[in-house]
Design a protein around this motif. Structure first.
Motif, PDB file in Angstrom:
ATOM      1  N   PRO A 181      -0.191  -5.474  -0.916  1.00 39.23           N
ATOM      2  CA  PRO A 181      -1.216  -6.522  -0.913  1.00 39.23           C
ATOM      3  C   PRO A 181      -0.870  -7.582   0.129  1.00 39.23           C
ATOM      4  O   PRO A 181       0.311  -7.854   0.381  1.00 39.23           O
ATOM      5  CB  PRO A 181      -1.153  -7.089  -2.333  1.00 39.23           C
ATOM      6  CG  PRO A 181       0.221  -6.754  -2.825  1.00 39.23           C
ATOM      7  CD  PRO A 181       0.599  -5.459  -2.170  1.00 39.23           C
ATOM      8  N   PRO A 182      -1.887  -8.165   0.762  1.00 41.15           N
ATOM      9  CA  PRO A 182      -1.615  -9.177   1.787  1.00 41.15           C
ATOM     10  C   PRO A 182      -0.974 -10.425   1.182  1.00 41.15           C
ATOM     11  O   PRO A 182      -1.278 -10.809   0.059  1.00 41.15           O
ATOM     12  CB  PRO A 182      -3.000  -9.484   2.350  1.00 41.15           C
ATOM     13  CG  PRO A 182      -3.943  -9.120   1.247  1.00 41.15           C
ATOM     14  CD  PRO A 182      -3.327  -7.962   0.551  1.00 41.15           C
ATOM     15  N   SER A 183      -0.063 -11.015   1.936  1.00 38.60           N
ATOM     16  CA  SER A 183       0.566 -12.258   1.482  1.00 38.60           C
ATOM     17  C   SER A 183      -0.384 -13.429   1.727  1.00 38.60           C
ATOM     18  O   SER A 183      -1.298 -13.347   2.546  1.00 38.60           O
ATOM     19  CB  SER A 183       1.880 -12.492   2.236  1.00 38.60           C
ATOM     20  OG  SER A 183       1.644 -12.517   3.629  1.00 38.60           O
ATOM     21  N   ALA A 184      -0.172 -14.517   0.997  1.00 38.93           N
ATOM     22  CA  ALA A 184      -1.031 -15.693   1.141  1.00 38.93           C
ATOM     23  C   ALA A 184      -0.838 -16.319   2.518  1.00 38.93           C
ATOM     24  O   ALA A 184       0.269 -16.317   3.056  1.00 38.93           O
ATOM     25  CB  ALA A 184      -0.705 -16.701   0.051  1.00 38.93           C
TER      26      ALA A 184
ATOM     27  N   ILE B 289       0.173  -2.502  -4.530  1.00 39.27           N
ATOM     28  CA  ILE B 289       1.386  -2.610  -5.348  1.00 39.27           C
ATOM     29  C   ILE B 289       1.315  -3.859  -6.233  1.00 39.27           C
ATOM     30  O   ILE B 289       0.848  -4.913  -5.815  1.00 39.27           O
ATOM     31  CB  ILE B 289       2.628  -2.695  -4.443  1.00 39.27           C
ATOM     32  CG1 ILE B 289       2.778  -1.411  -3.627  1.00 39.27           C
ATOM     33  CG2 ILE B 289       3.897  -2.925  -5.256  1.00 39.27           C
ATOM     34  CD1 ILE B 289       3.870  -1.494  -2.588  1.00 39.27           C
ATOM     35  N   GLY B 290       1.801  -3.720  -7.459  1.00 35.59           N
ATOM     36  CA  GLY B 290       1.986  -4.872  -8.333  1.00 35.59           C
ATOM     37  C   GLY B 290       0.727  -5.430  -8.943  1.00 35.59           C
ATOM     38  O   GLY B 290       0.752  -6.510  -9.528  1.00 35.59           O
ATOM     39  N   GLN B 291      -0.385  -4.730  -8.823  1.00 35.51           N
ATOM     40  CA  GLN B 291      -1.632  -5.197  -9.413  1.00 35.51           C
ATOM     41  C   GLN B 291      -2.037  -4.236 -10.526  1.00 35.51           C
ATOM     42  O   GLN B 291      -2.348  -3.068 -10.271  1.00 35.51           O
ATOM     43  CB  GLN B 291      -2.727  -5.296  -8.363  1.00 35.51           C
ATOM     44  CG  GLN B 291      -2.407  -6.315  -7.262  1.00 35.51           C
ATOM     45  CD  GLN B 291      -3.530  -6.469  -6.252  1.00 35.51           C
ATOM     46  OE1 GLN B 291      -4.624  -5.961  -6.444  1.00 35.51           O
ATOM     47  NE2 GLN B 291      -3.259  -7.172  -5.172  1.00 35.51           N
ATOM     48  N   ALA B 292      -2.025  -4.725 -11.764  1.00 34.74           N
ATOM     49  CA  ALA B 292      -2.278  -3.867 -12.928  1.00 34.74           C
ATOM     50  C   ALA B 292      -3.655  -3.232 -12.877  1.00 34.74           C
ATOM     51  O   ALA B 292      -3.866  -2.157 -13.435  1.00 34.74           O
ATOM     52  CB  ALA B 292      -2.108  -4.672 -14.209  1.00 34.74           C
TER      53      ALA B 292
ATOM     54  N   THR C 113      -5.560   4.186 -13.722  1.00 36.22           N
ATOM     55  CA  THR C 113      -4.940   2.974 -13.181  1.00 36.22           C
ATOM     56  C   THR C 113      -3.524   3.258 -12.685  1.00 36.22           C
ATOM     57  O   THR C 113      -2.915   4.284 -13.032  1.00 36.22           O
ATOM     58  CB  THR C 113      -4.880   1.872 -14.247  1.00 36.22           C
ATOM     59  OG1 THR C 113      -4.002   2.289 -15.301  1.00 36.22           O
ATOM     60  CG2 THR C 113      -6.267   1.587 -14.806  1.00 36.22           C
ATOM     61  N   LEU C 114      -2.997   2.333 -11.884  1.00 34.41           N
ATOM     62  CA  LEU C 114      -1.626   2.467 -11.394  1.00 34.41           C
ATOM     63  C   LEU C 114      -0.617   2.532 -12.536  1.00 34.41           C
ATOM     64  O   LEU C 114       0.251   3.409 -12.531  1.00 34.41           O
ATOM     65  CB  LEU C 114      -1.303   1.310 -10.443  1.00 34.41           C
ATOM     66  CG  LEU C 114       0.144   1.235  -9.943  1.00 34.41           C
ATOM     67  CD1 LEU C 114       0.543   2.512  -9.204  1.00 34.41           C
ATOM     68  CD2 LEU C 114       0.335   0.016  -9.039  1.00 34.41           C
ATOM     69  N   PRO C 115      -0.688   1.637 -13.541  1.00 31.23           N
ATOM     70  CA  PRO C 115       0.263   1.757 -14.656  1.00 31.23           C
ATOM     71  C   PRO C 115       0.177   3.114 -15.355  1.00 31.23           C
ATOM     72  O   PRO C 115       1.201   3.671 -15.760  1.00 31.23           O
ATOM     73  CB  PRO C 115      -0.147   0.613 -15.589  1.00 31.23           C
ATOM     74  CG  PRO C 115      -0.770  -0.404 -14.689  1.00 31.23           C
ATOM     75  CD  PRO C 115      -1.497   0.406 -13.669  1.00 31.23           C
TER      76      PRO C 115
ATOM     77  N   ASP D 138       9.590   1.937  -7.765  1.00 28.58           N
ATOM     78  CA  ASP D 138       9.749   3.268  -7.168  1.00 28.58           C
ATOM     79  C   ASP D 138       8.690   3.581  -6.127  1.00 28.58           C
ATOM     80  O   ASP D 138       8.801   4.586  -5.409  1.00 28.58           O
ATOM     81  CB  ASP D 138       9.704   4.347  -8.259  1.00 28.58           C
ATOM     82  CG  ASP D 138      10.892   4.264  -9.197  1.00 28.58           C
ATOM     83  OD1 ASP D 138      11.965   3.821  -8.754  1.00 28.58           O
ATOM     84  OD2 ASP D 138      10.749   4.644 -10.379  1.00 28.58           O
ATOM     85  N   VAL D 139       7.644   2.761  -6.049  1.00 28.06           N
ATOM     86  CA  VAL D 139       6.572   3.030  -5.084  1.00 28.06           C
ATOM     87  C   VAL D 139       6.544   1.933  -4.040  1.00 28.06           C
ATOM     88  O   VAL D 139       6.867   0.775  -4.311  1.00 28.06           O
ATOM     89  CB  VAL D 139       5.202   3.139  -5.794  1.00 28.06           C
ATOM     90  CG1 VAL D 139       5.193   4.305  -6.770  1.00 28.06           C
ATOM     91  CG2 VAL D 139       4.848   1.850  -6.510  1.00 28.06           C
ATOM     92  N   ASP D 140       6.158   2.324  -2.832  1.00 24.76           N
ATOM     93  CA  ASP D 140       6.099   1.369  -1.730  1.00 24.76           C
ATOM     94  C   ASP D 140       4.897   1.704  -0.863  1.00 24.76           C
ATOM     95  O   ASP D 140       4.317   2.795  -0.957  1.00 24.76           O
ATOM     96  CB  ASP D 140       7.386   1.446  -0.903  1.00 24.76           C
ATOM     97  CG  ASP D 140       7.657   0.160  -0.133  1.00 24.76           C
ATOM     98  OD1 ASP D 140       6.766  -0.718  -0.120  1.00 24.76           O
ATOM     99  OD2 ASP D 140       8.749   0.030   0.454  1.00 24.76           O
TER     100      ASP D 140
END
Length: 224
Positions: free
Chosen positions: A159-162, A24-27, A97-99, A111-113
């Protein structure tokens, strides 16, 4: 018994899956696969491949809206763009790609999880007009030899958190009281490995410093 009107089918063999997880959230997140067209006459009967895209909303909360999308045609891959692979059959690589997936399906980032899935389905069309896709499959085609599912379901992942910076304290124990005898816990911090182990005795502690800005920590146990 083979009837006179029996005809040969066709497959899209999976050569390799380039990526099948969508963070998620990675272009740059994408689905990618390399496929090989197998028909009689060494794949020459293949005319084009249609790509269909859908979405499964697997994380609908109670009372929430199901954002699933039926499959729609998003691209046609003409045989003129295919290349001949090492076994003499045509091949092509497809990536999206995701976008691009979100735009095609009318969805937004929110809208995606994690746990949701996209559907990427290929339909092979021959010069004879015959079409082959997921609905024509049998276990023979989806097995390890042909590996031709026609339908792929890349999963949305978080994605994993830092890692949390600071002093990480490792508390160690040994039932026999003679230390770990060569065993160790390997802390890989952004590529730098620190070995943590119990040298002797039945218990002990060690501290590993994780600096602010650390991106990835990998923990592995090496047996003694």
């Amino acid at each position: 018994e083979i009837n006179d009107n029996e005809k040969r089918g066709a497959v899209l063999r999976t050569v390799q899956i380039l990526s099948d997880e969508i963070p998620i959230g990675q272009a740059e997140s994408s689905f990618g696969v390399e496929l090989e067209v197998q028909t009689e006459d060494d794949g020459k009967l293949g005319e084009f491949v249609e790509v269909y895209l859908g979405f499964r909303d697997n994380t609908v909360e109670d009372g929430g809206t199901d954002l699933s999308r039926d499959q729609i045609l998003v691209e046609t891959i003409e045989s003129s763009t295919w290349t001949i692979g090492e076994f003499g059959y045509p091949r092509f690589t497809y990536e999206i790609t995701l976008p691009e997936m979100l735009t095609a399906l009318g969805l937004g980032d929110s809208d995606v999880d994690g746990g949701d899935q996209f559907e990427v389905r290929f339909e092979l069309v021959l010069t004879t007009g015959d079409r082959y896709s997921f609905g024509d499959n049998t276990g023979t085609l989806t097995g390890s030899f042909f590996s031709s599912p026609f339908l792929y379901t890349p999963t949305v992942v978080c994605p994993p958190s830092a890692p949390t910076p600071g002093n990480w304290t490792v508390v160690m124990g040994d039932a026999f009281g003679d230390g770990w005898n060569g065993a160790a816990l390997l802390f890989d911090i952004d590529g730098e490995v620190t070995e943590v182990f119990l040298a002797d005795g039945s218990e002990g502690t060690e501290t590993v410093v994780v600096l602010d800005g650390t991106e990835v920590i990998s923990l592995k146990f090496r047996s003694g």
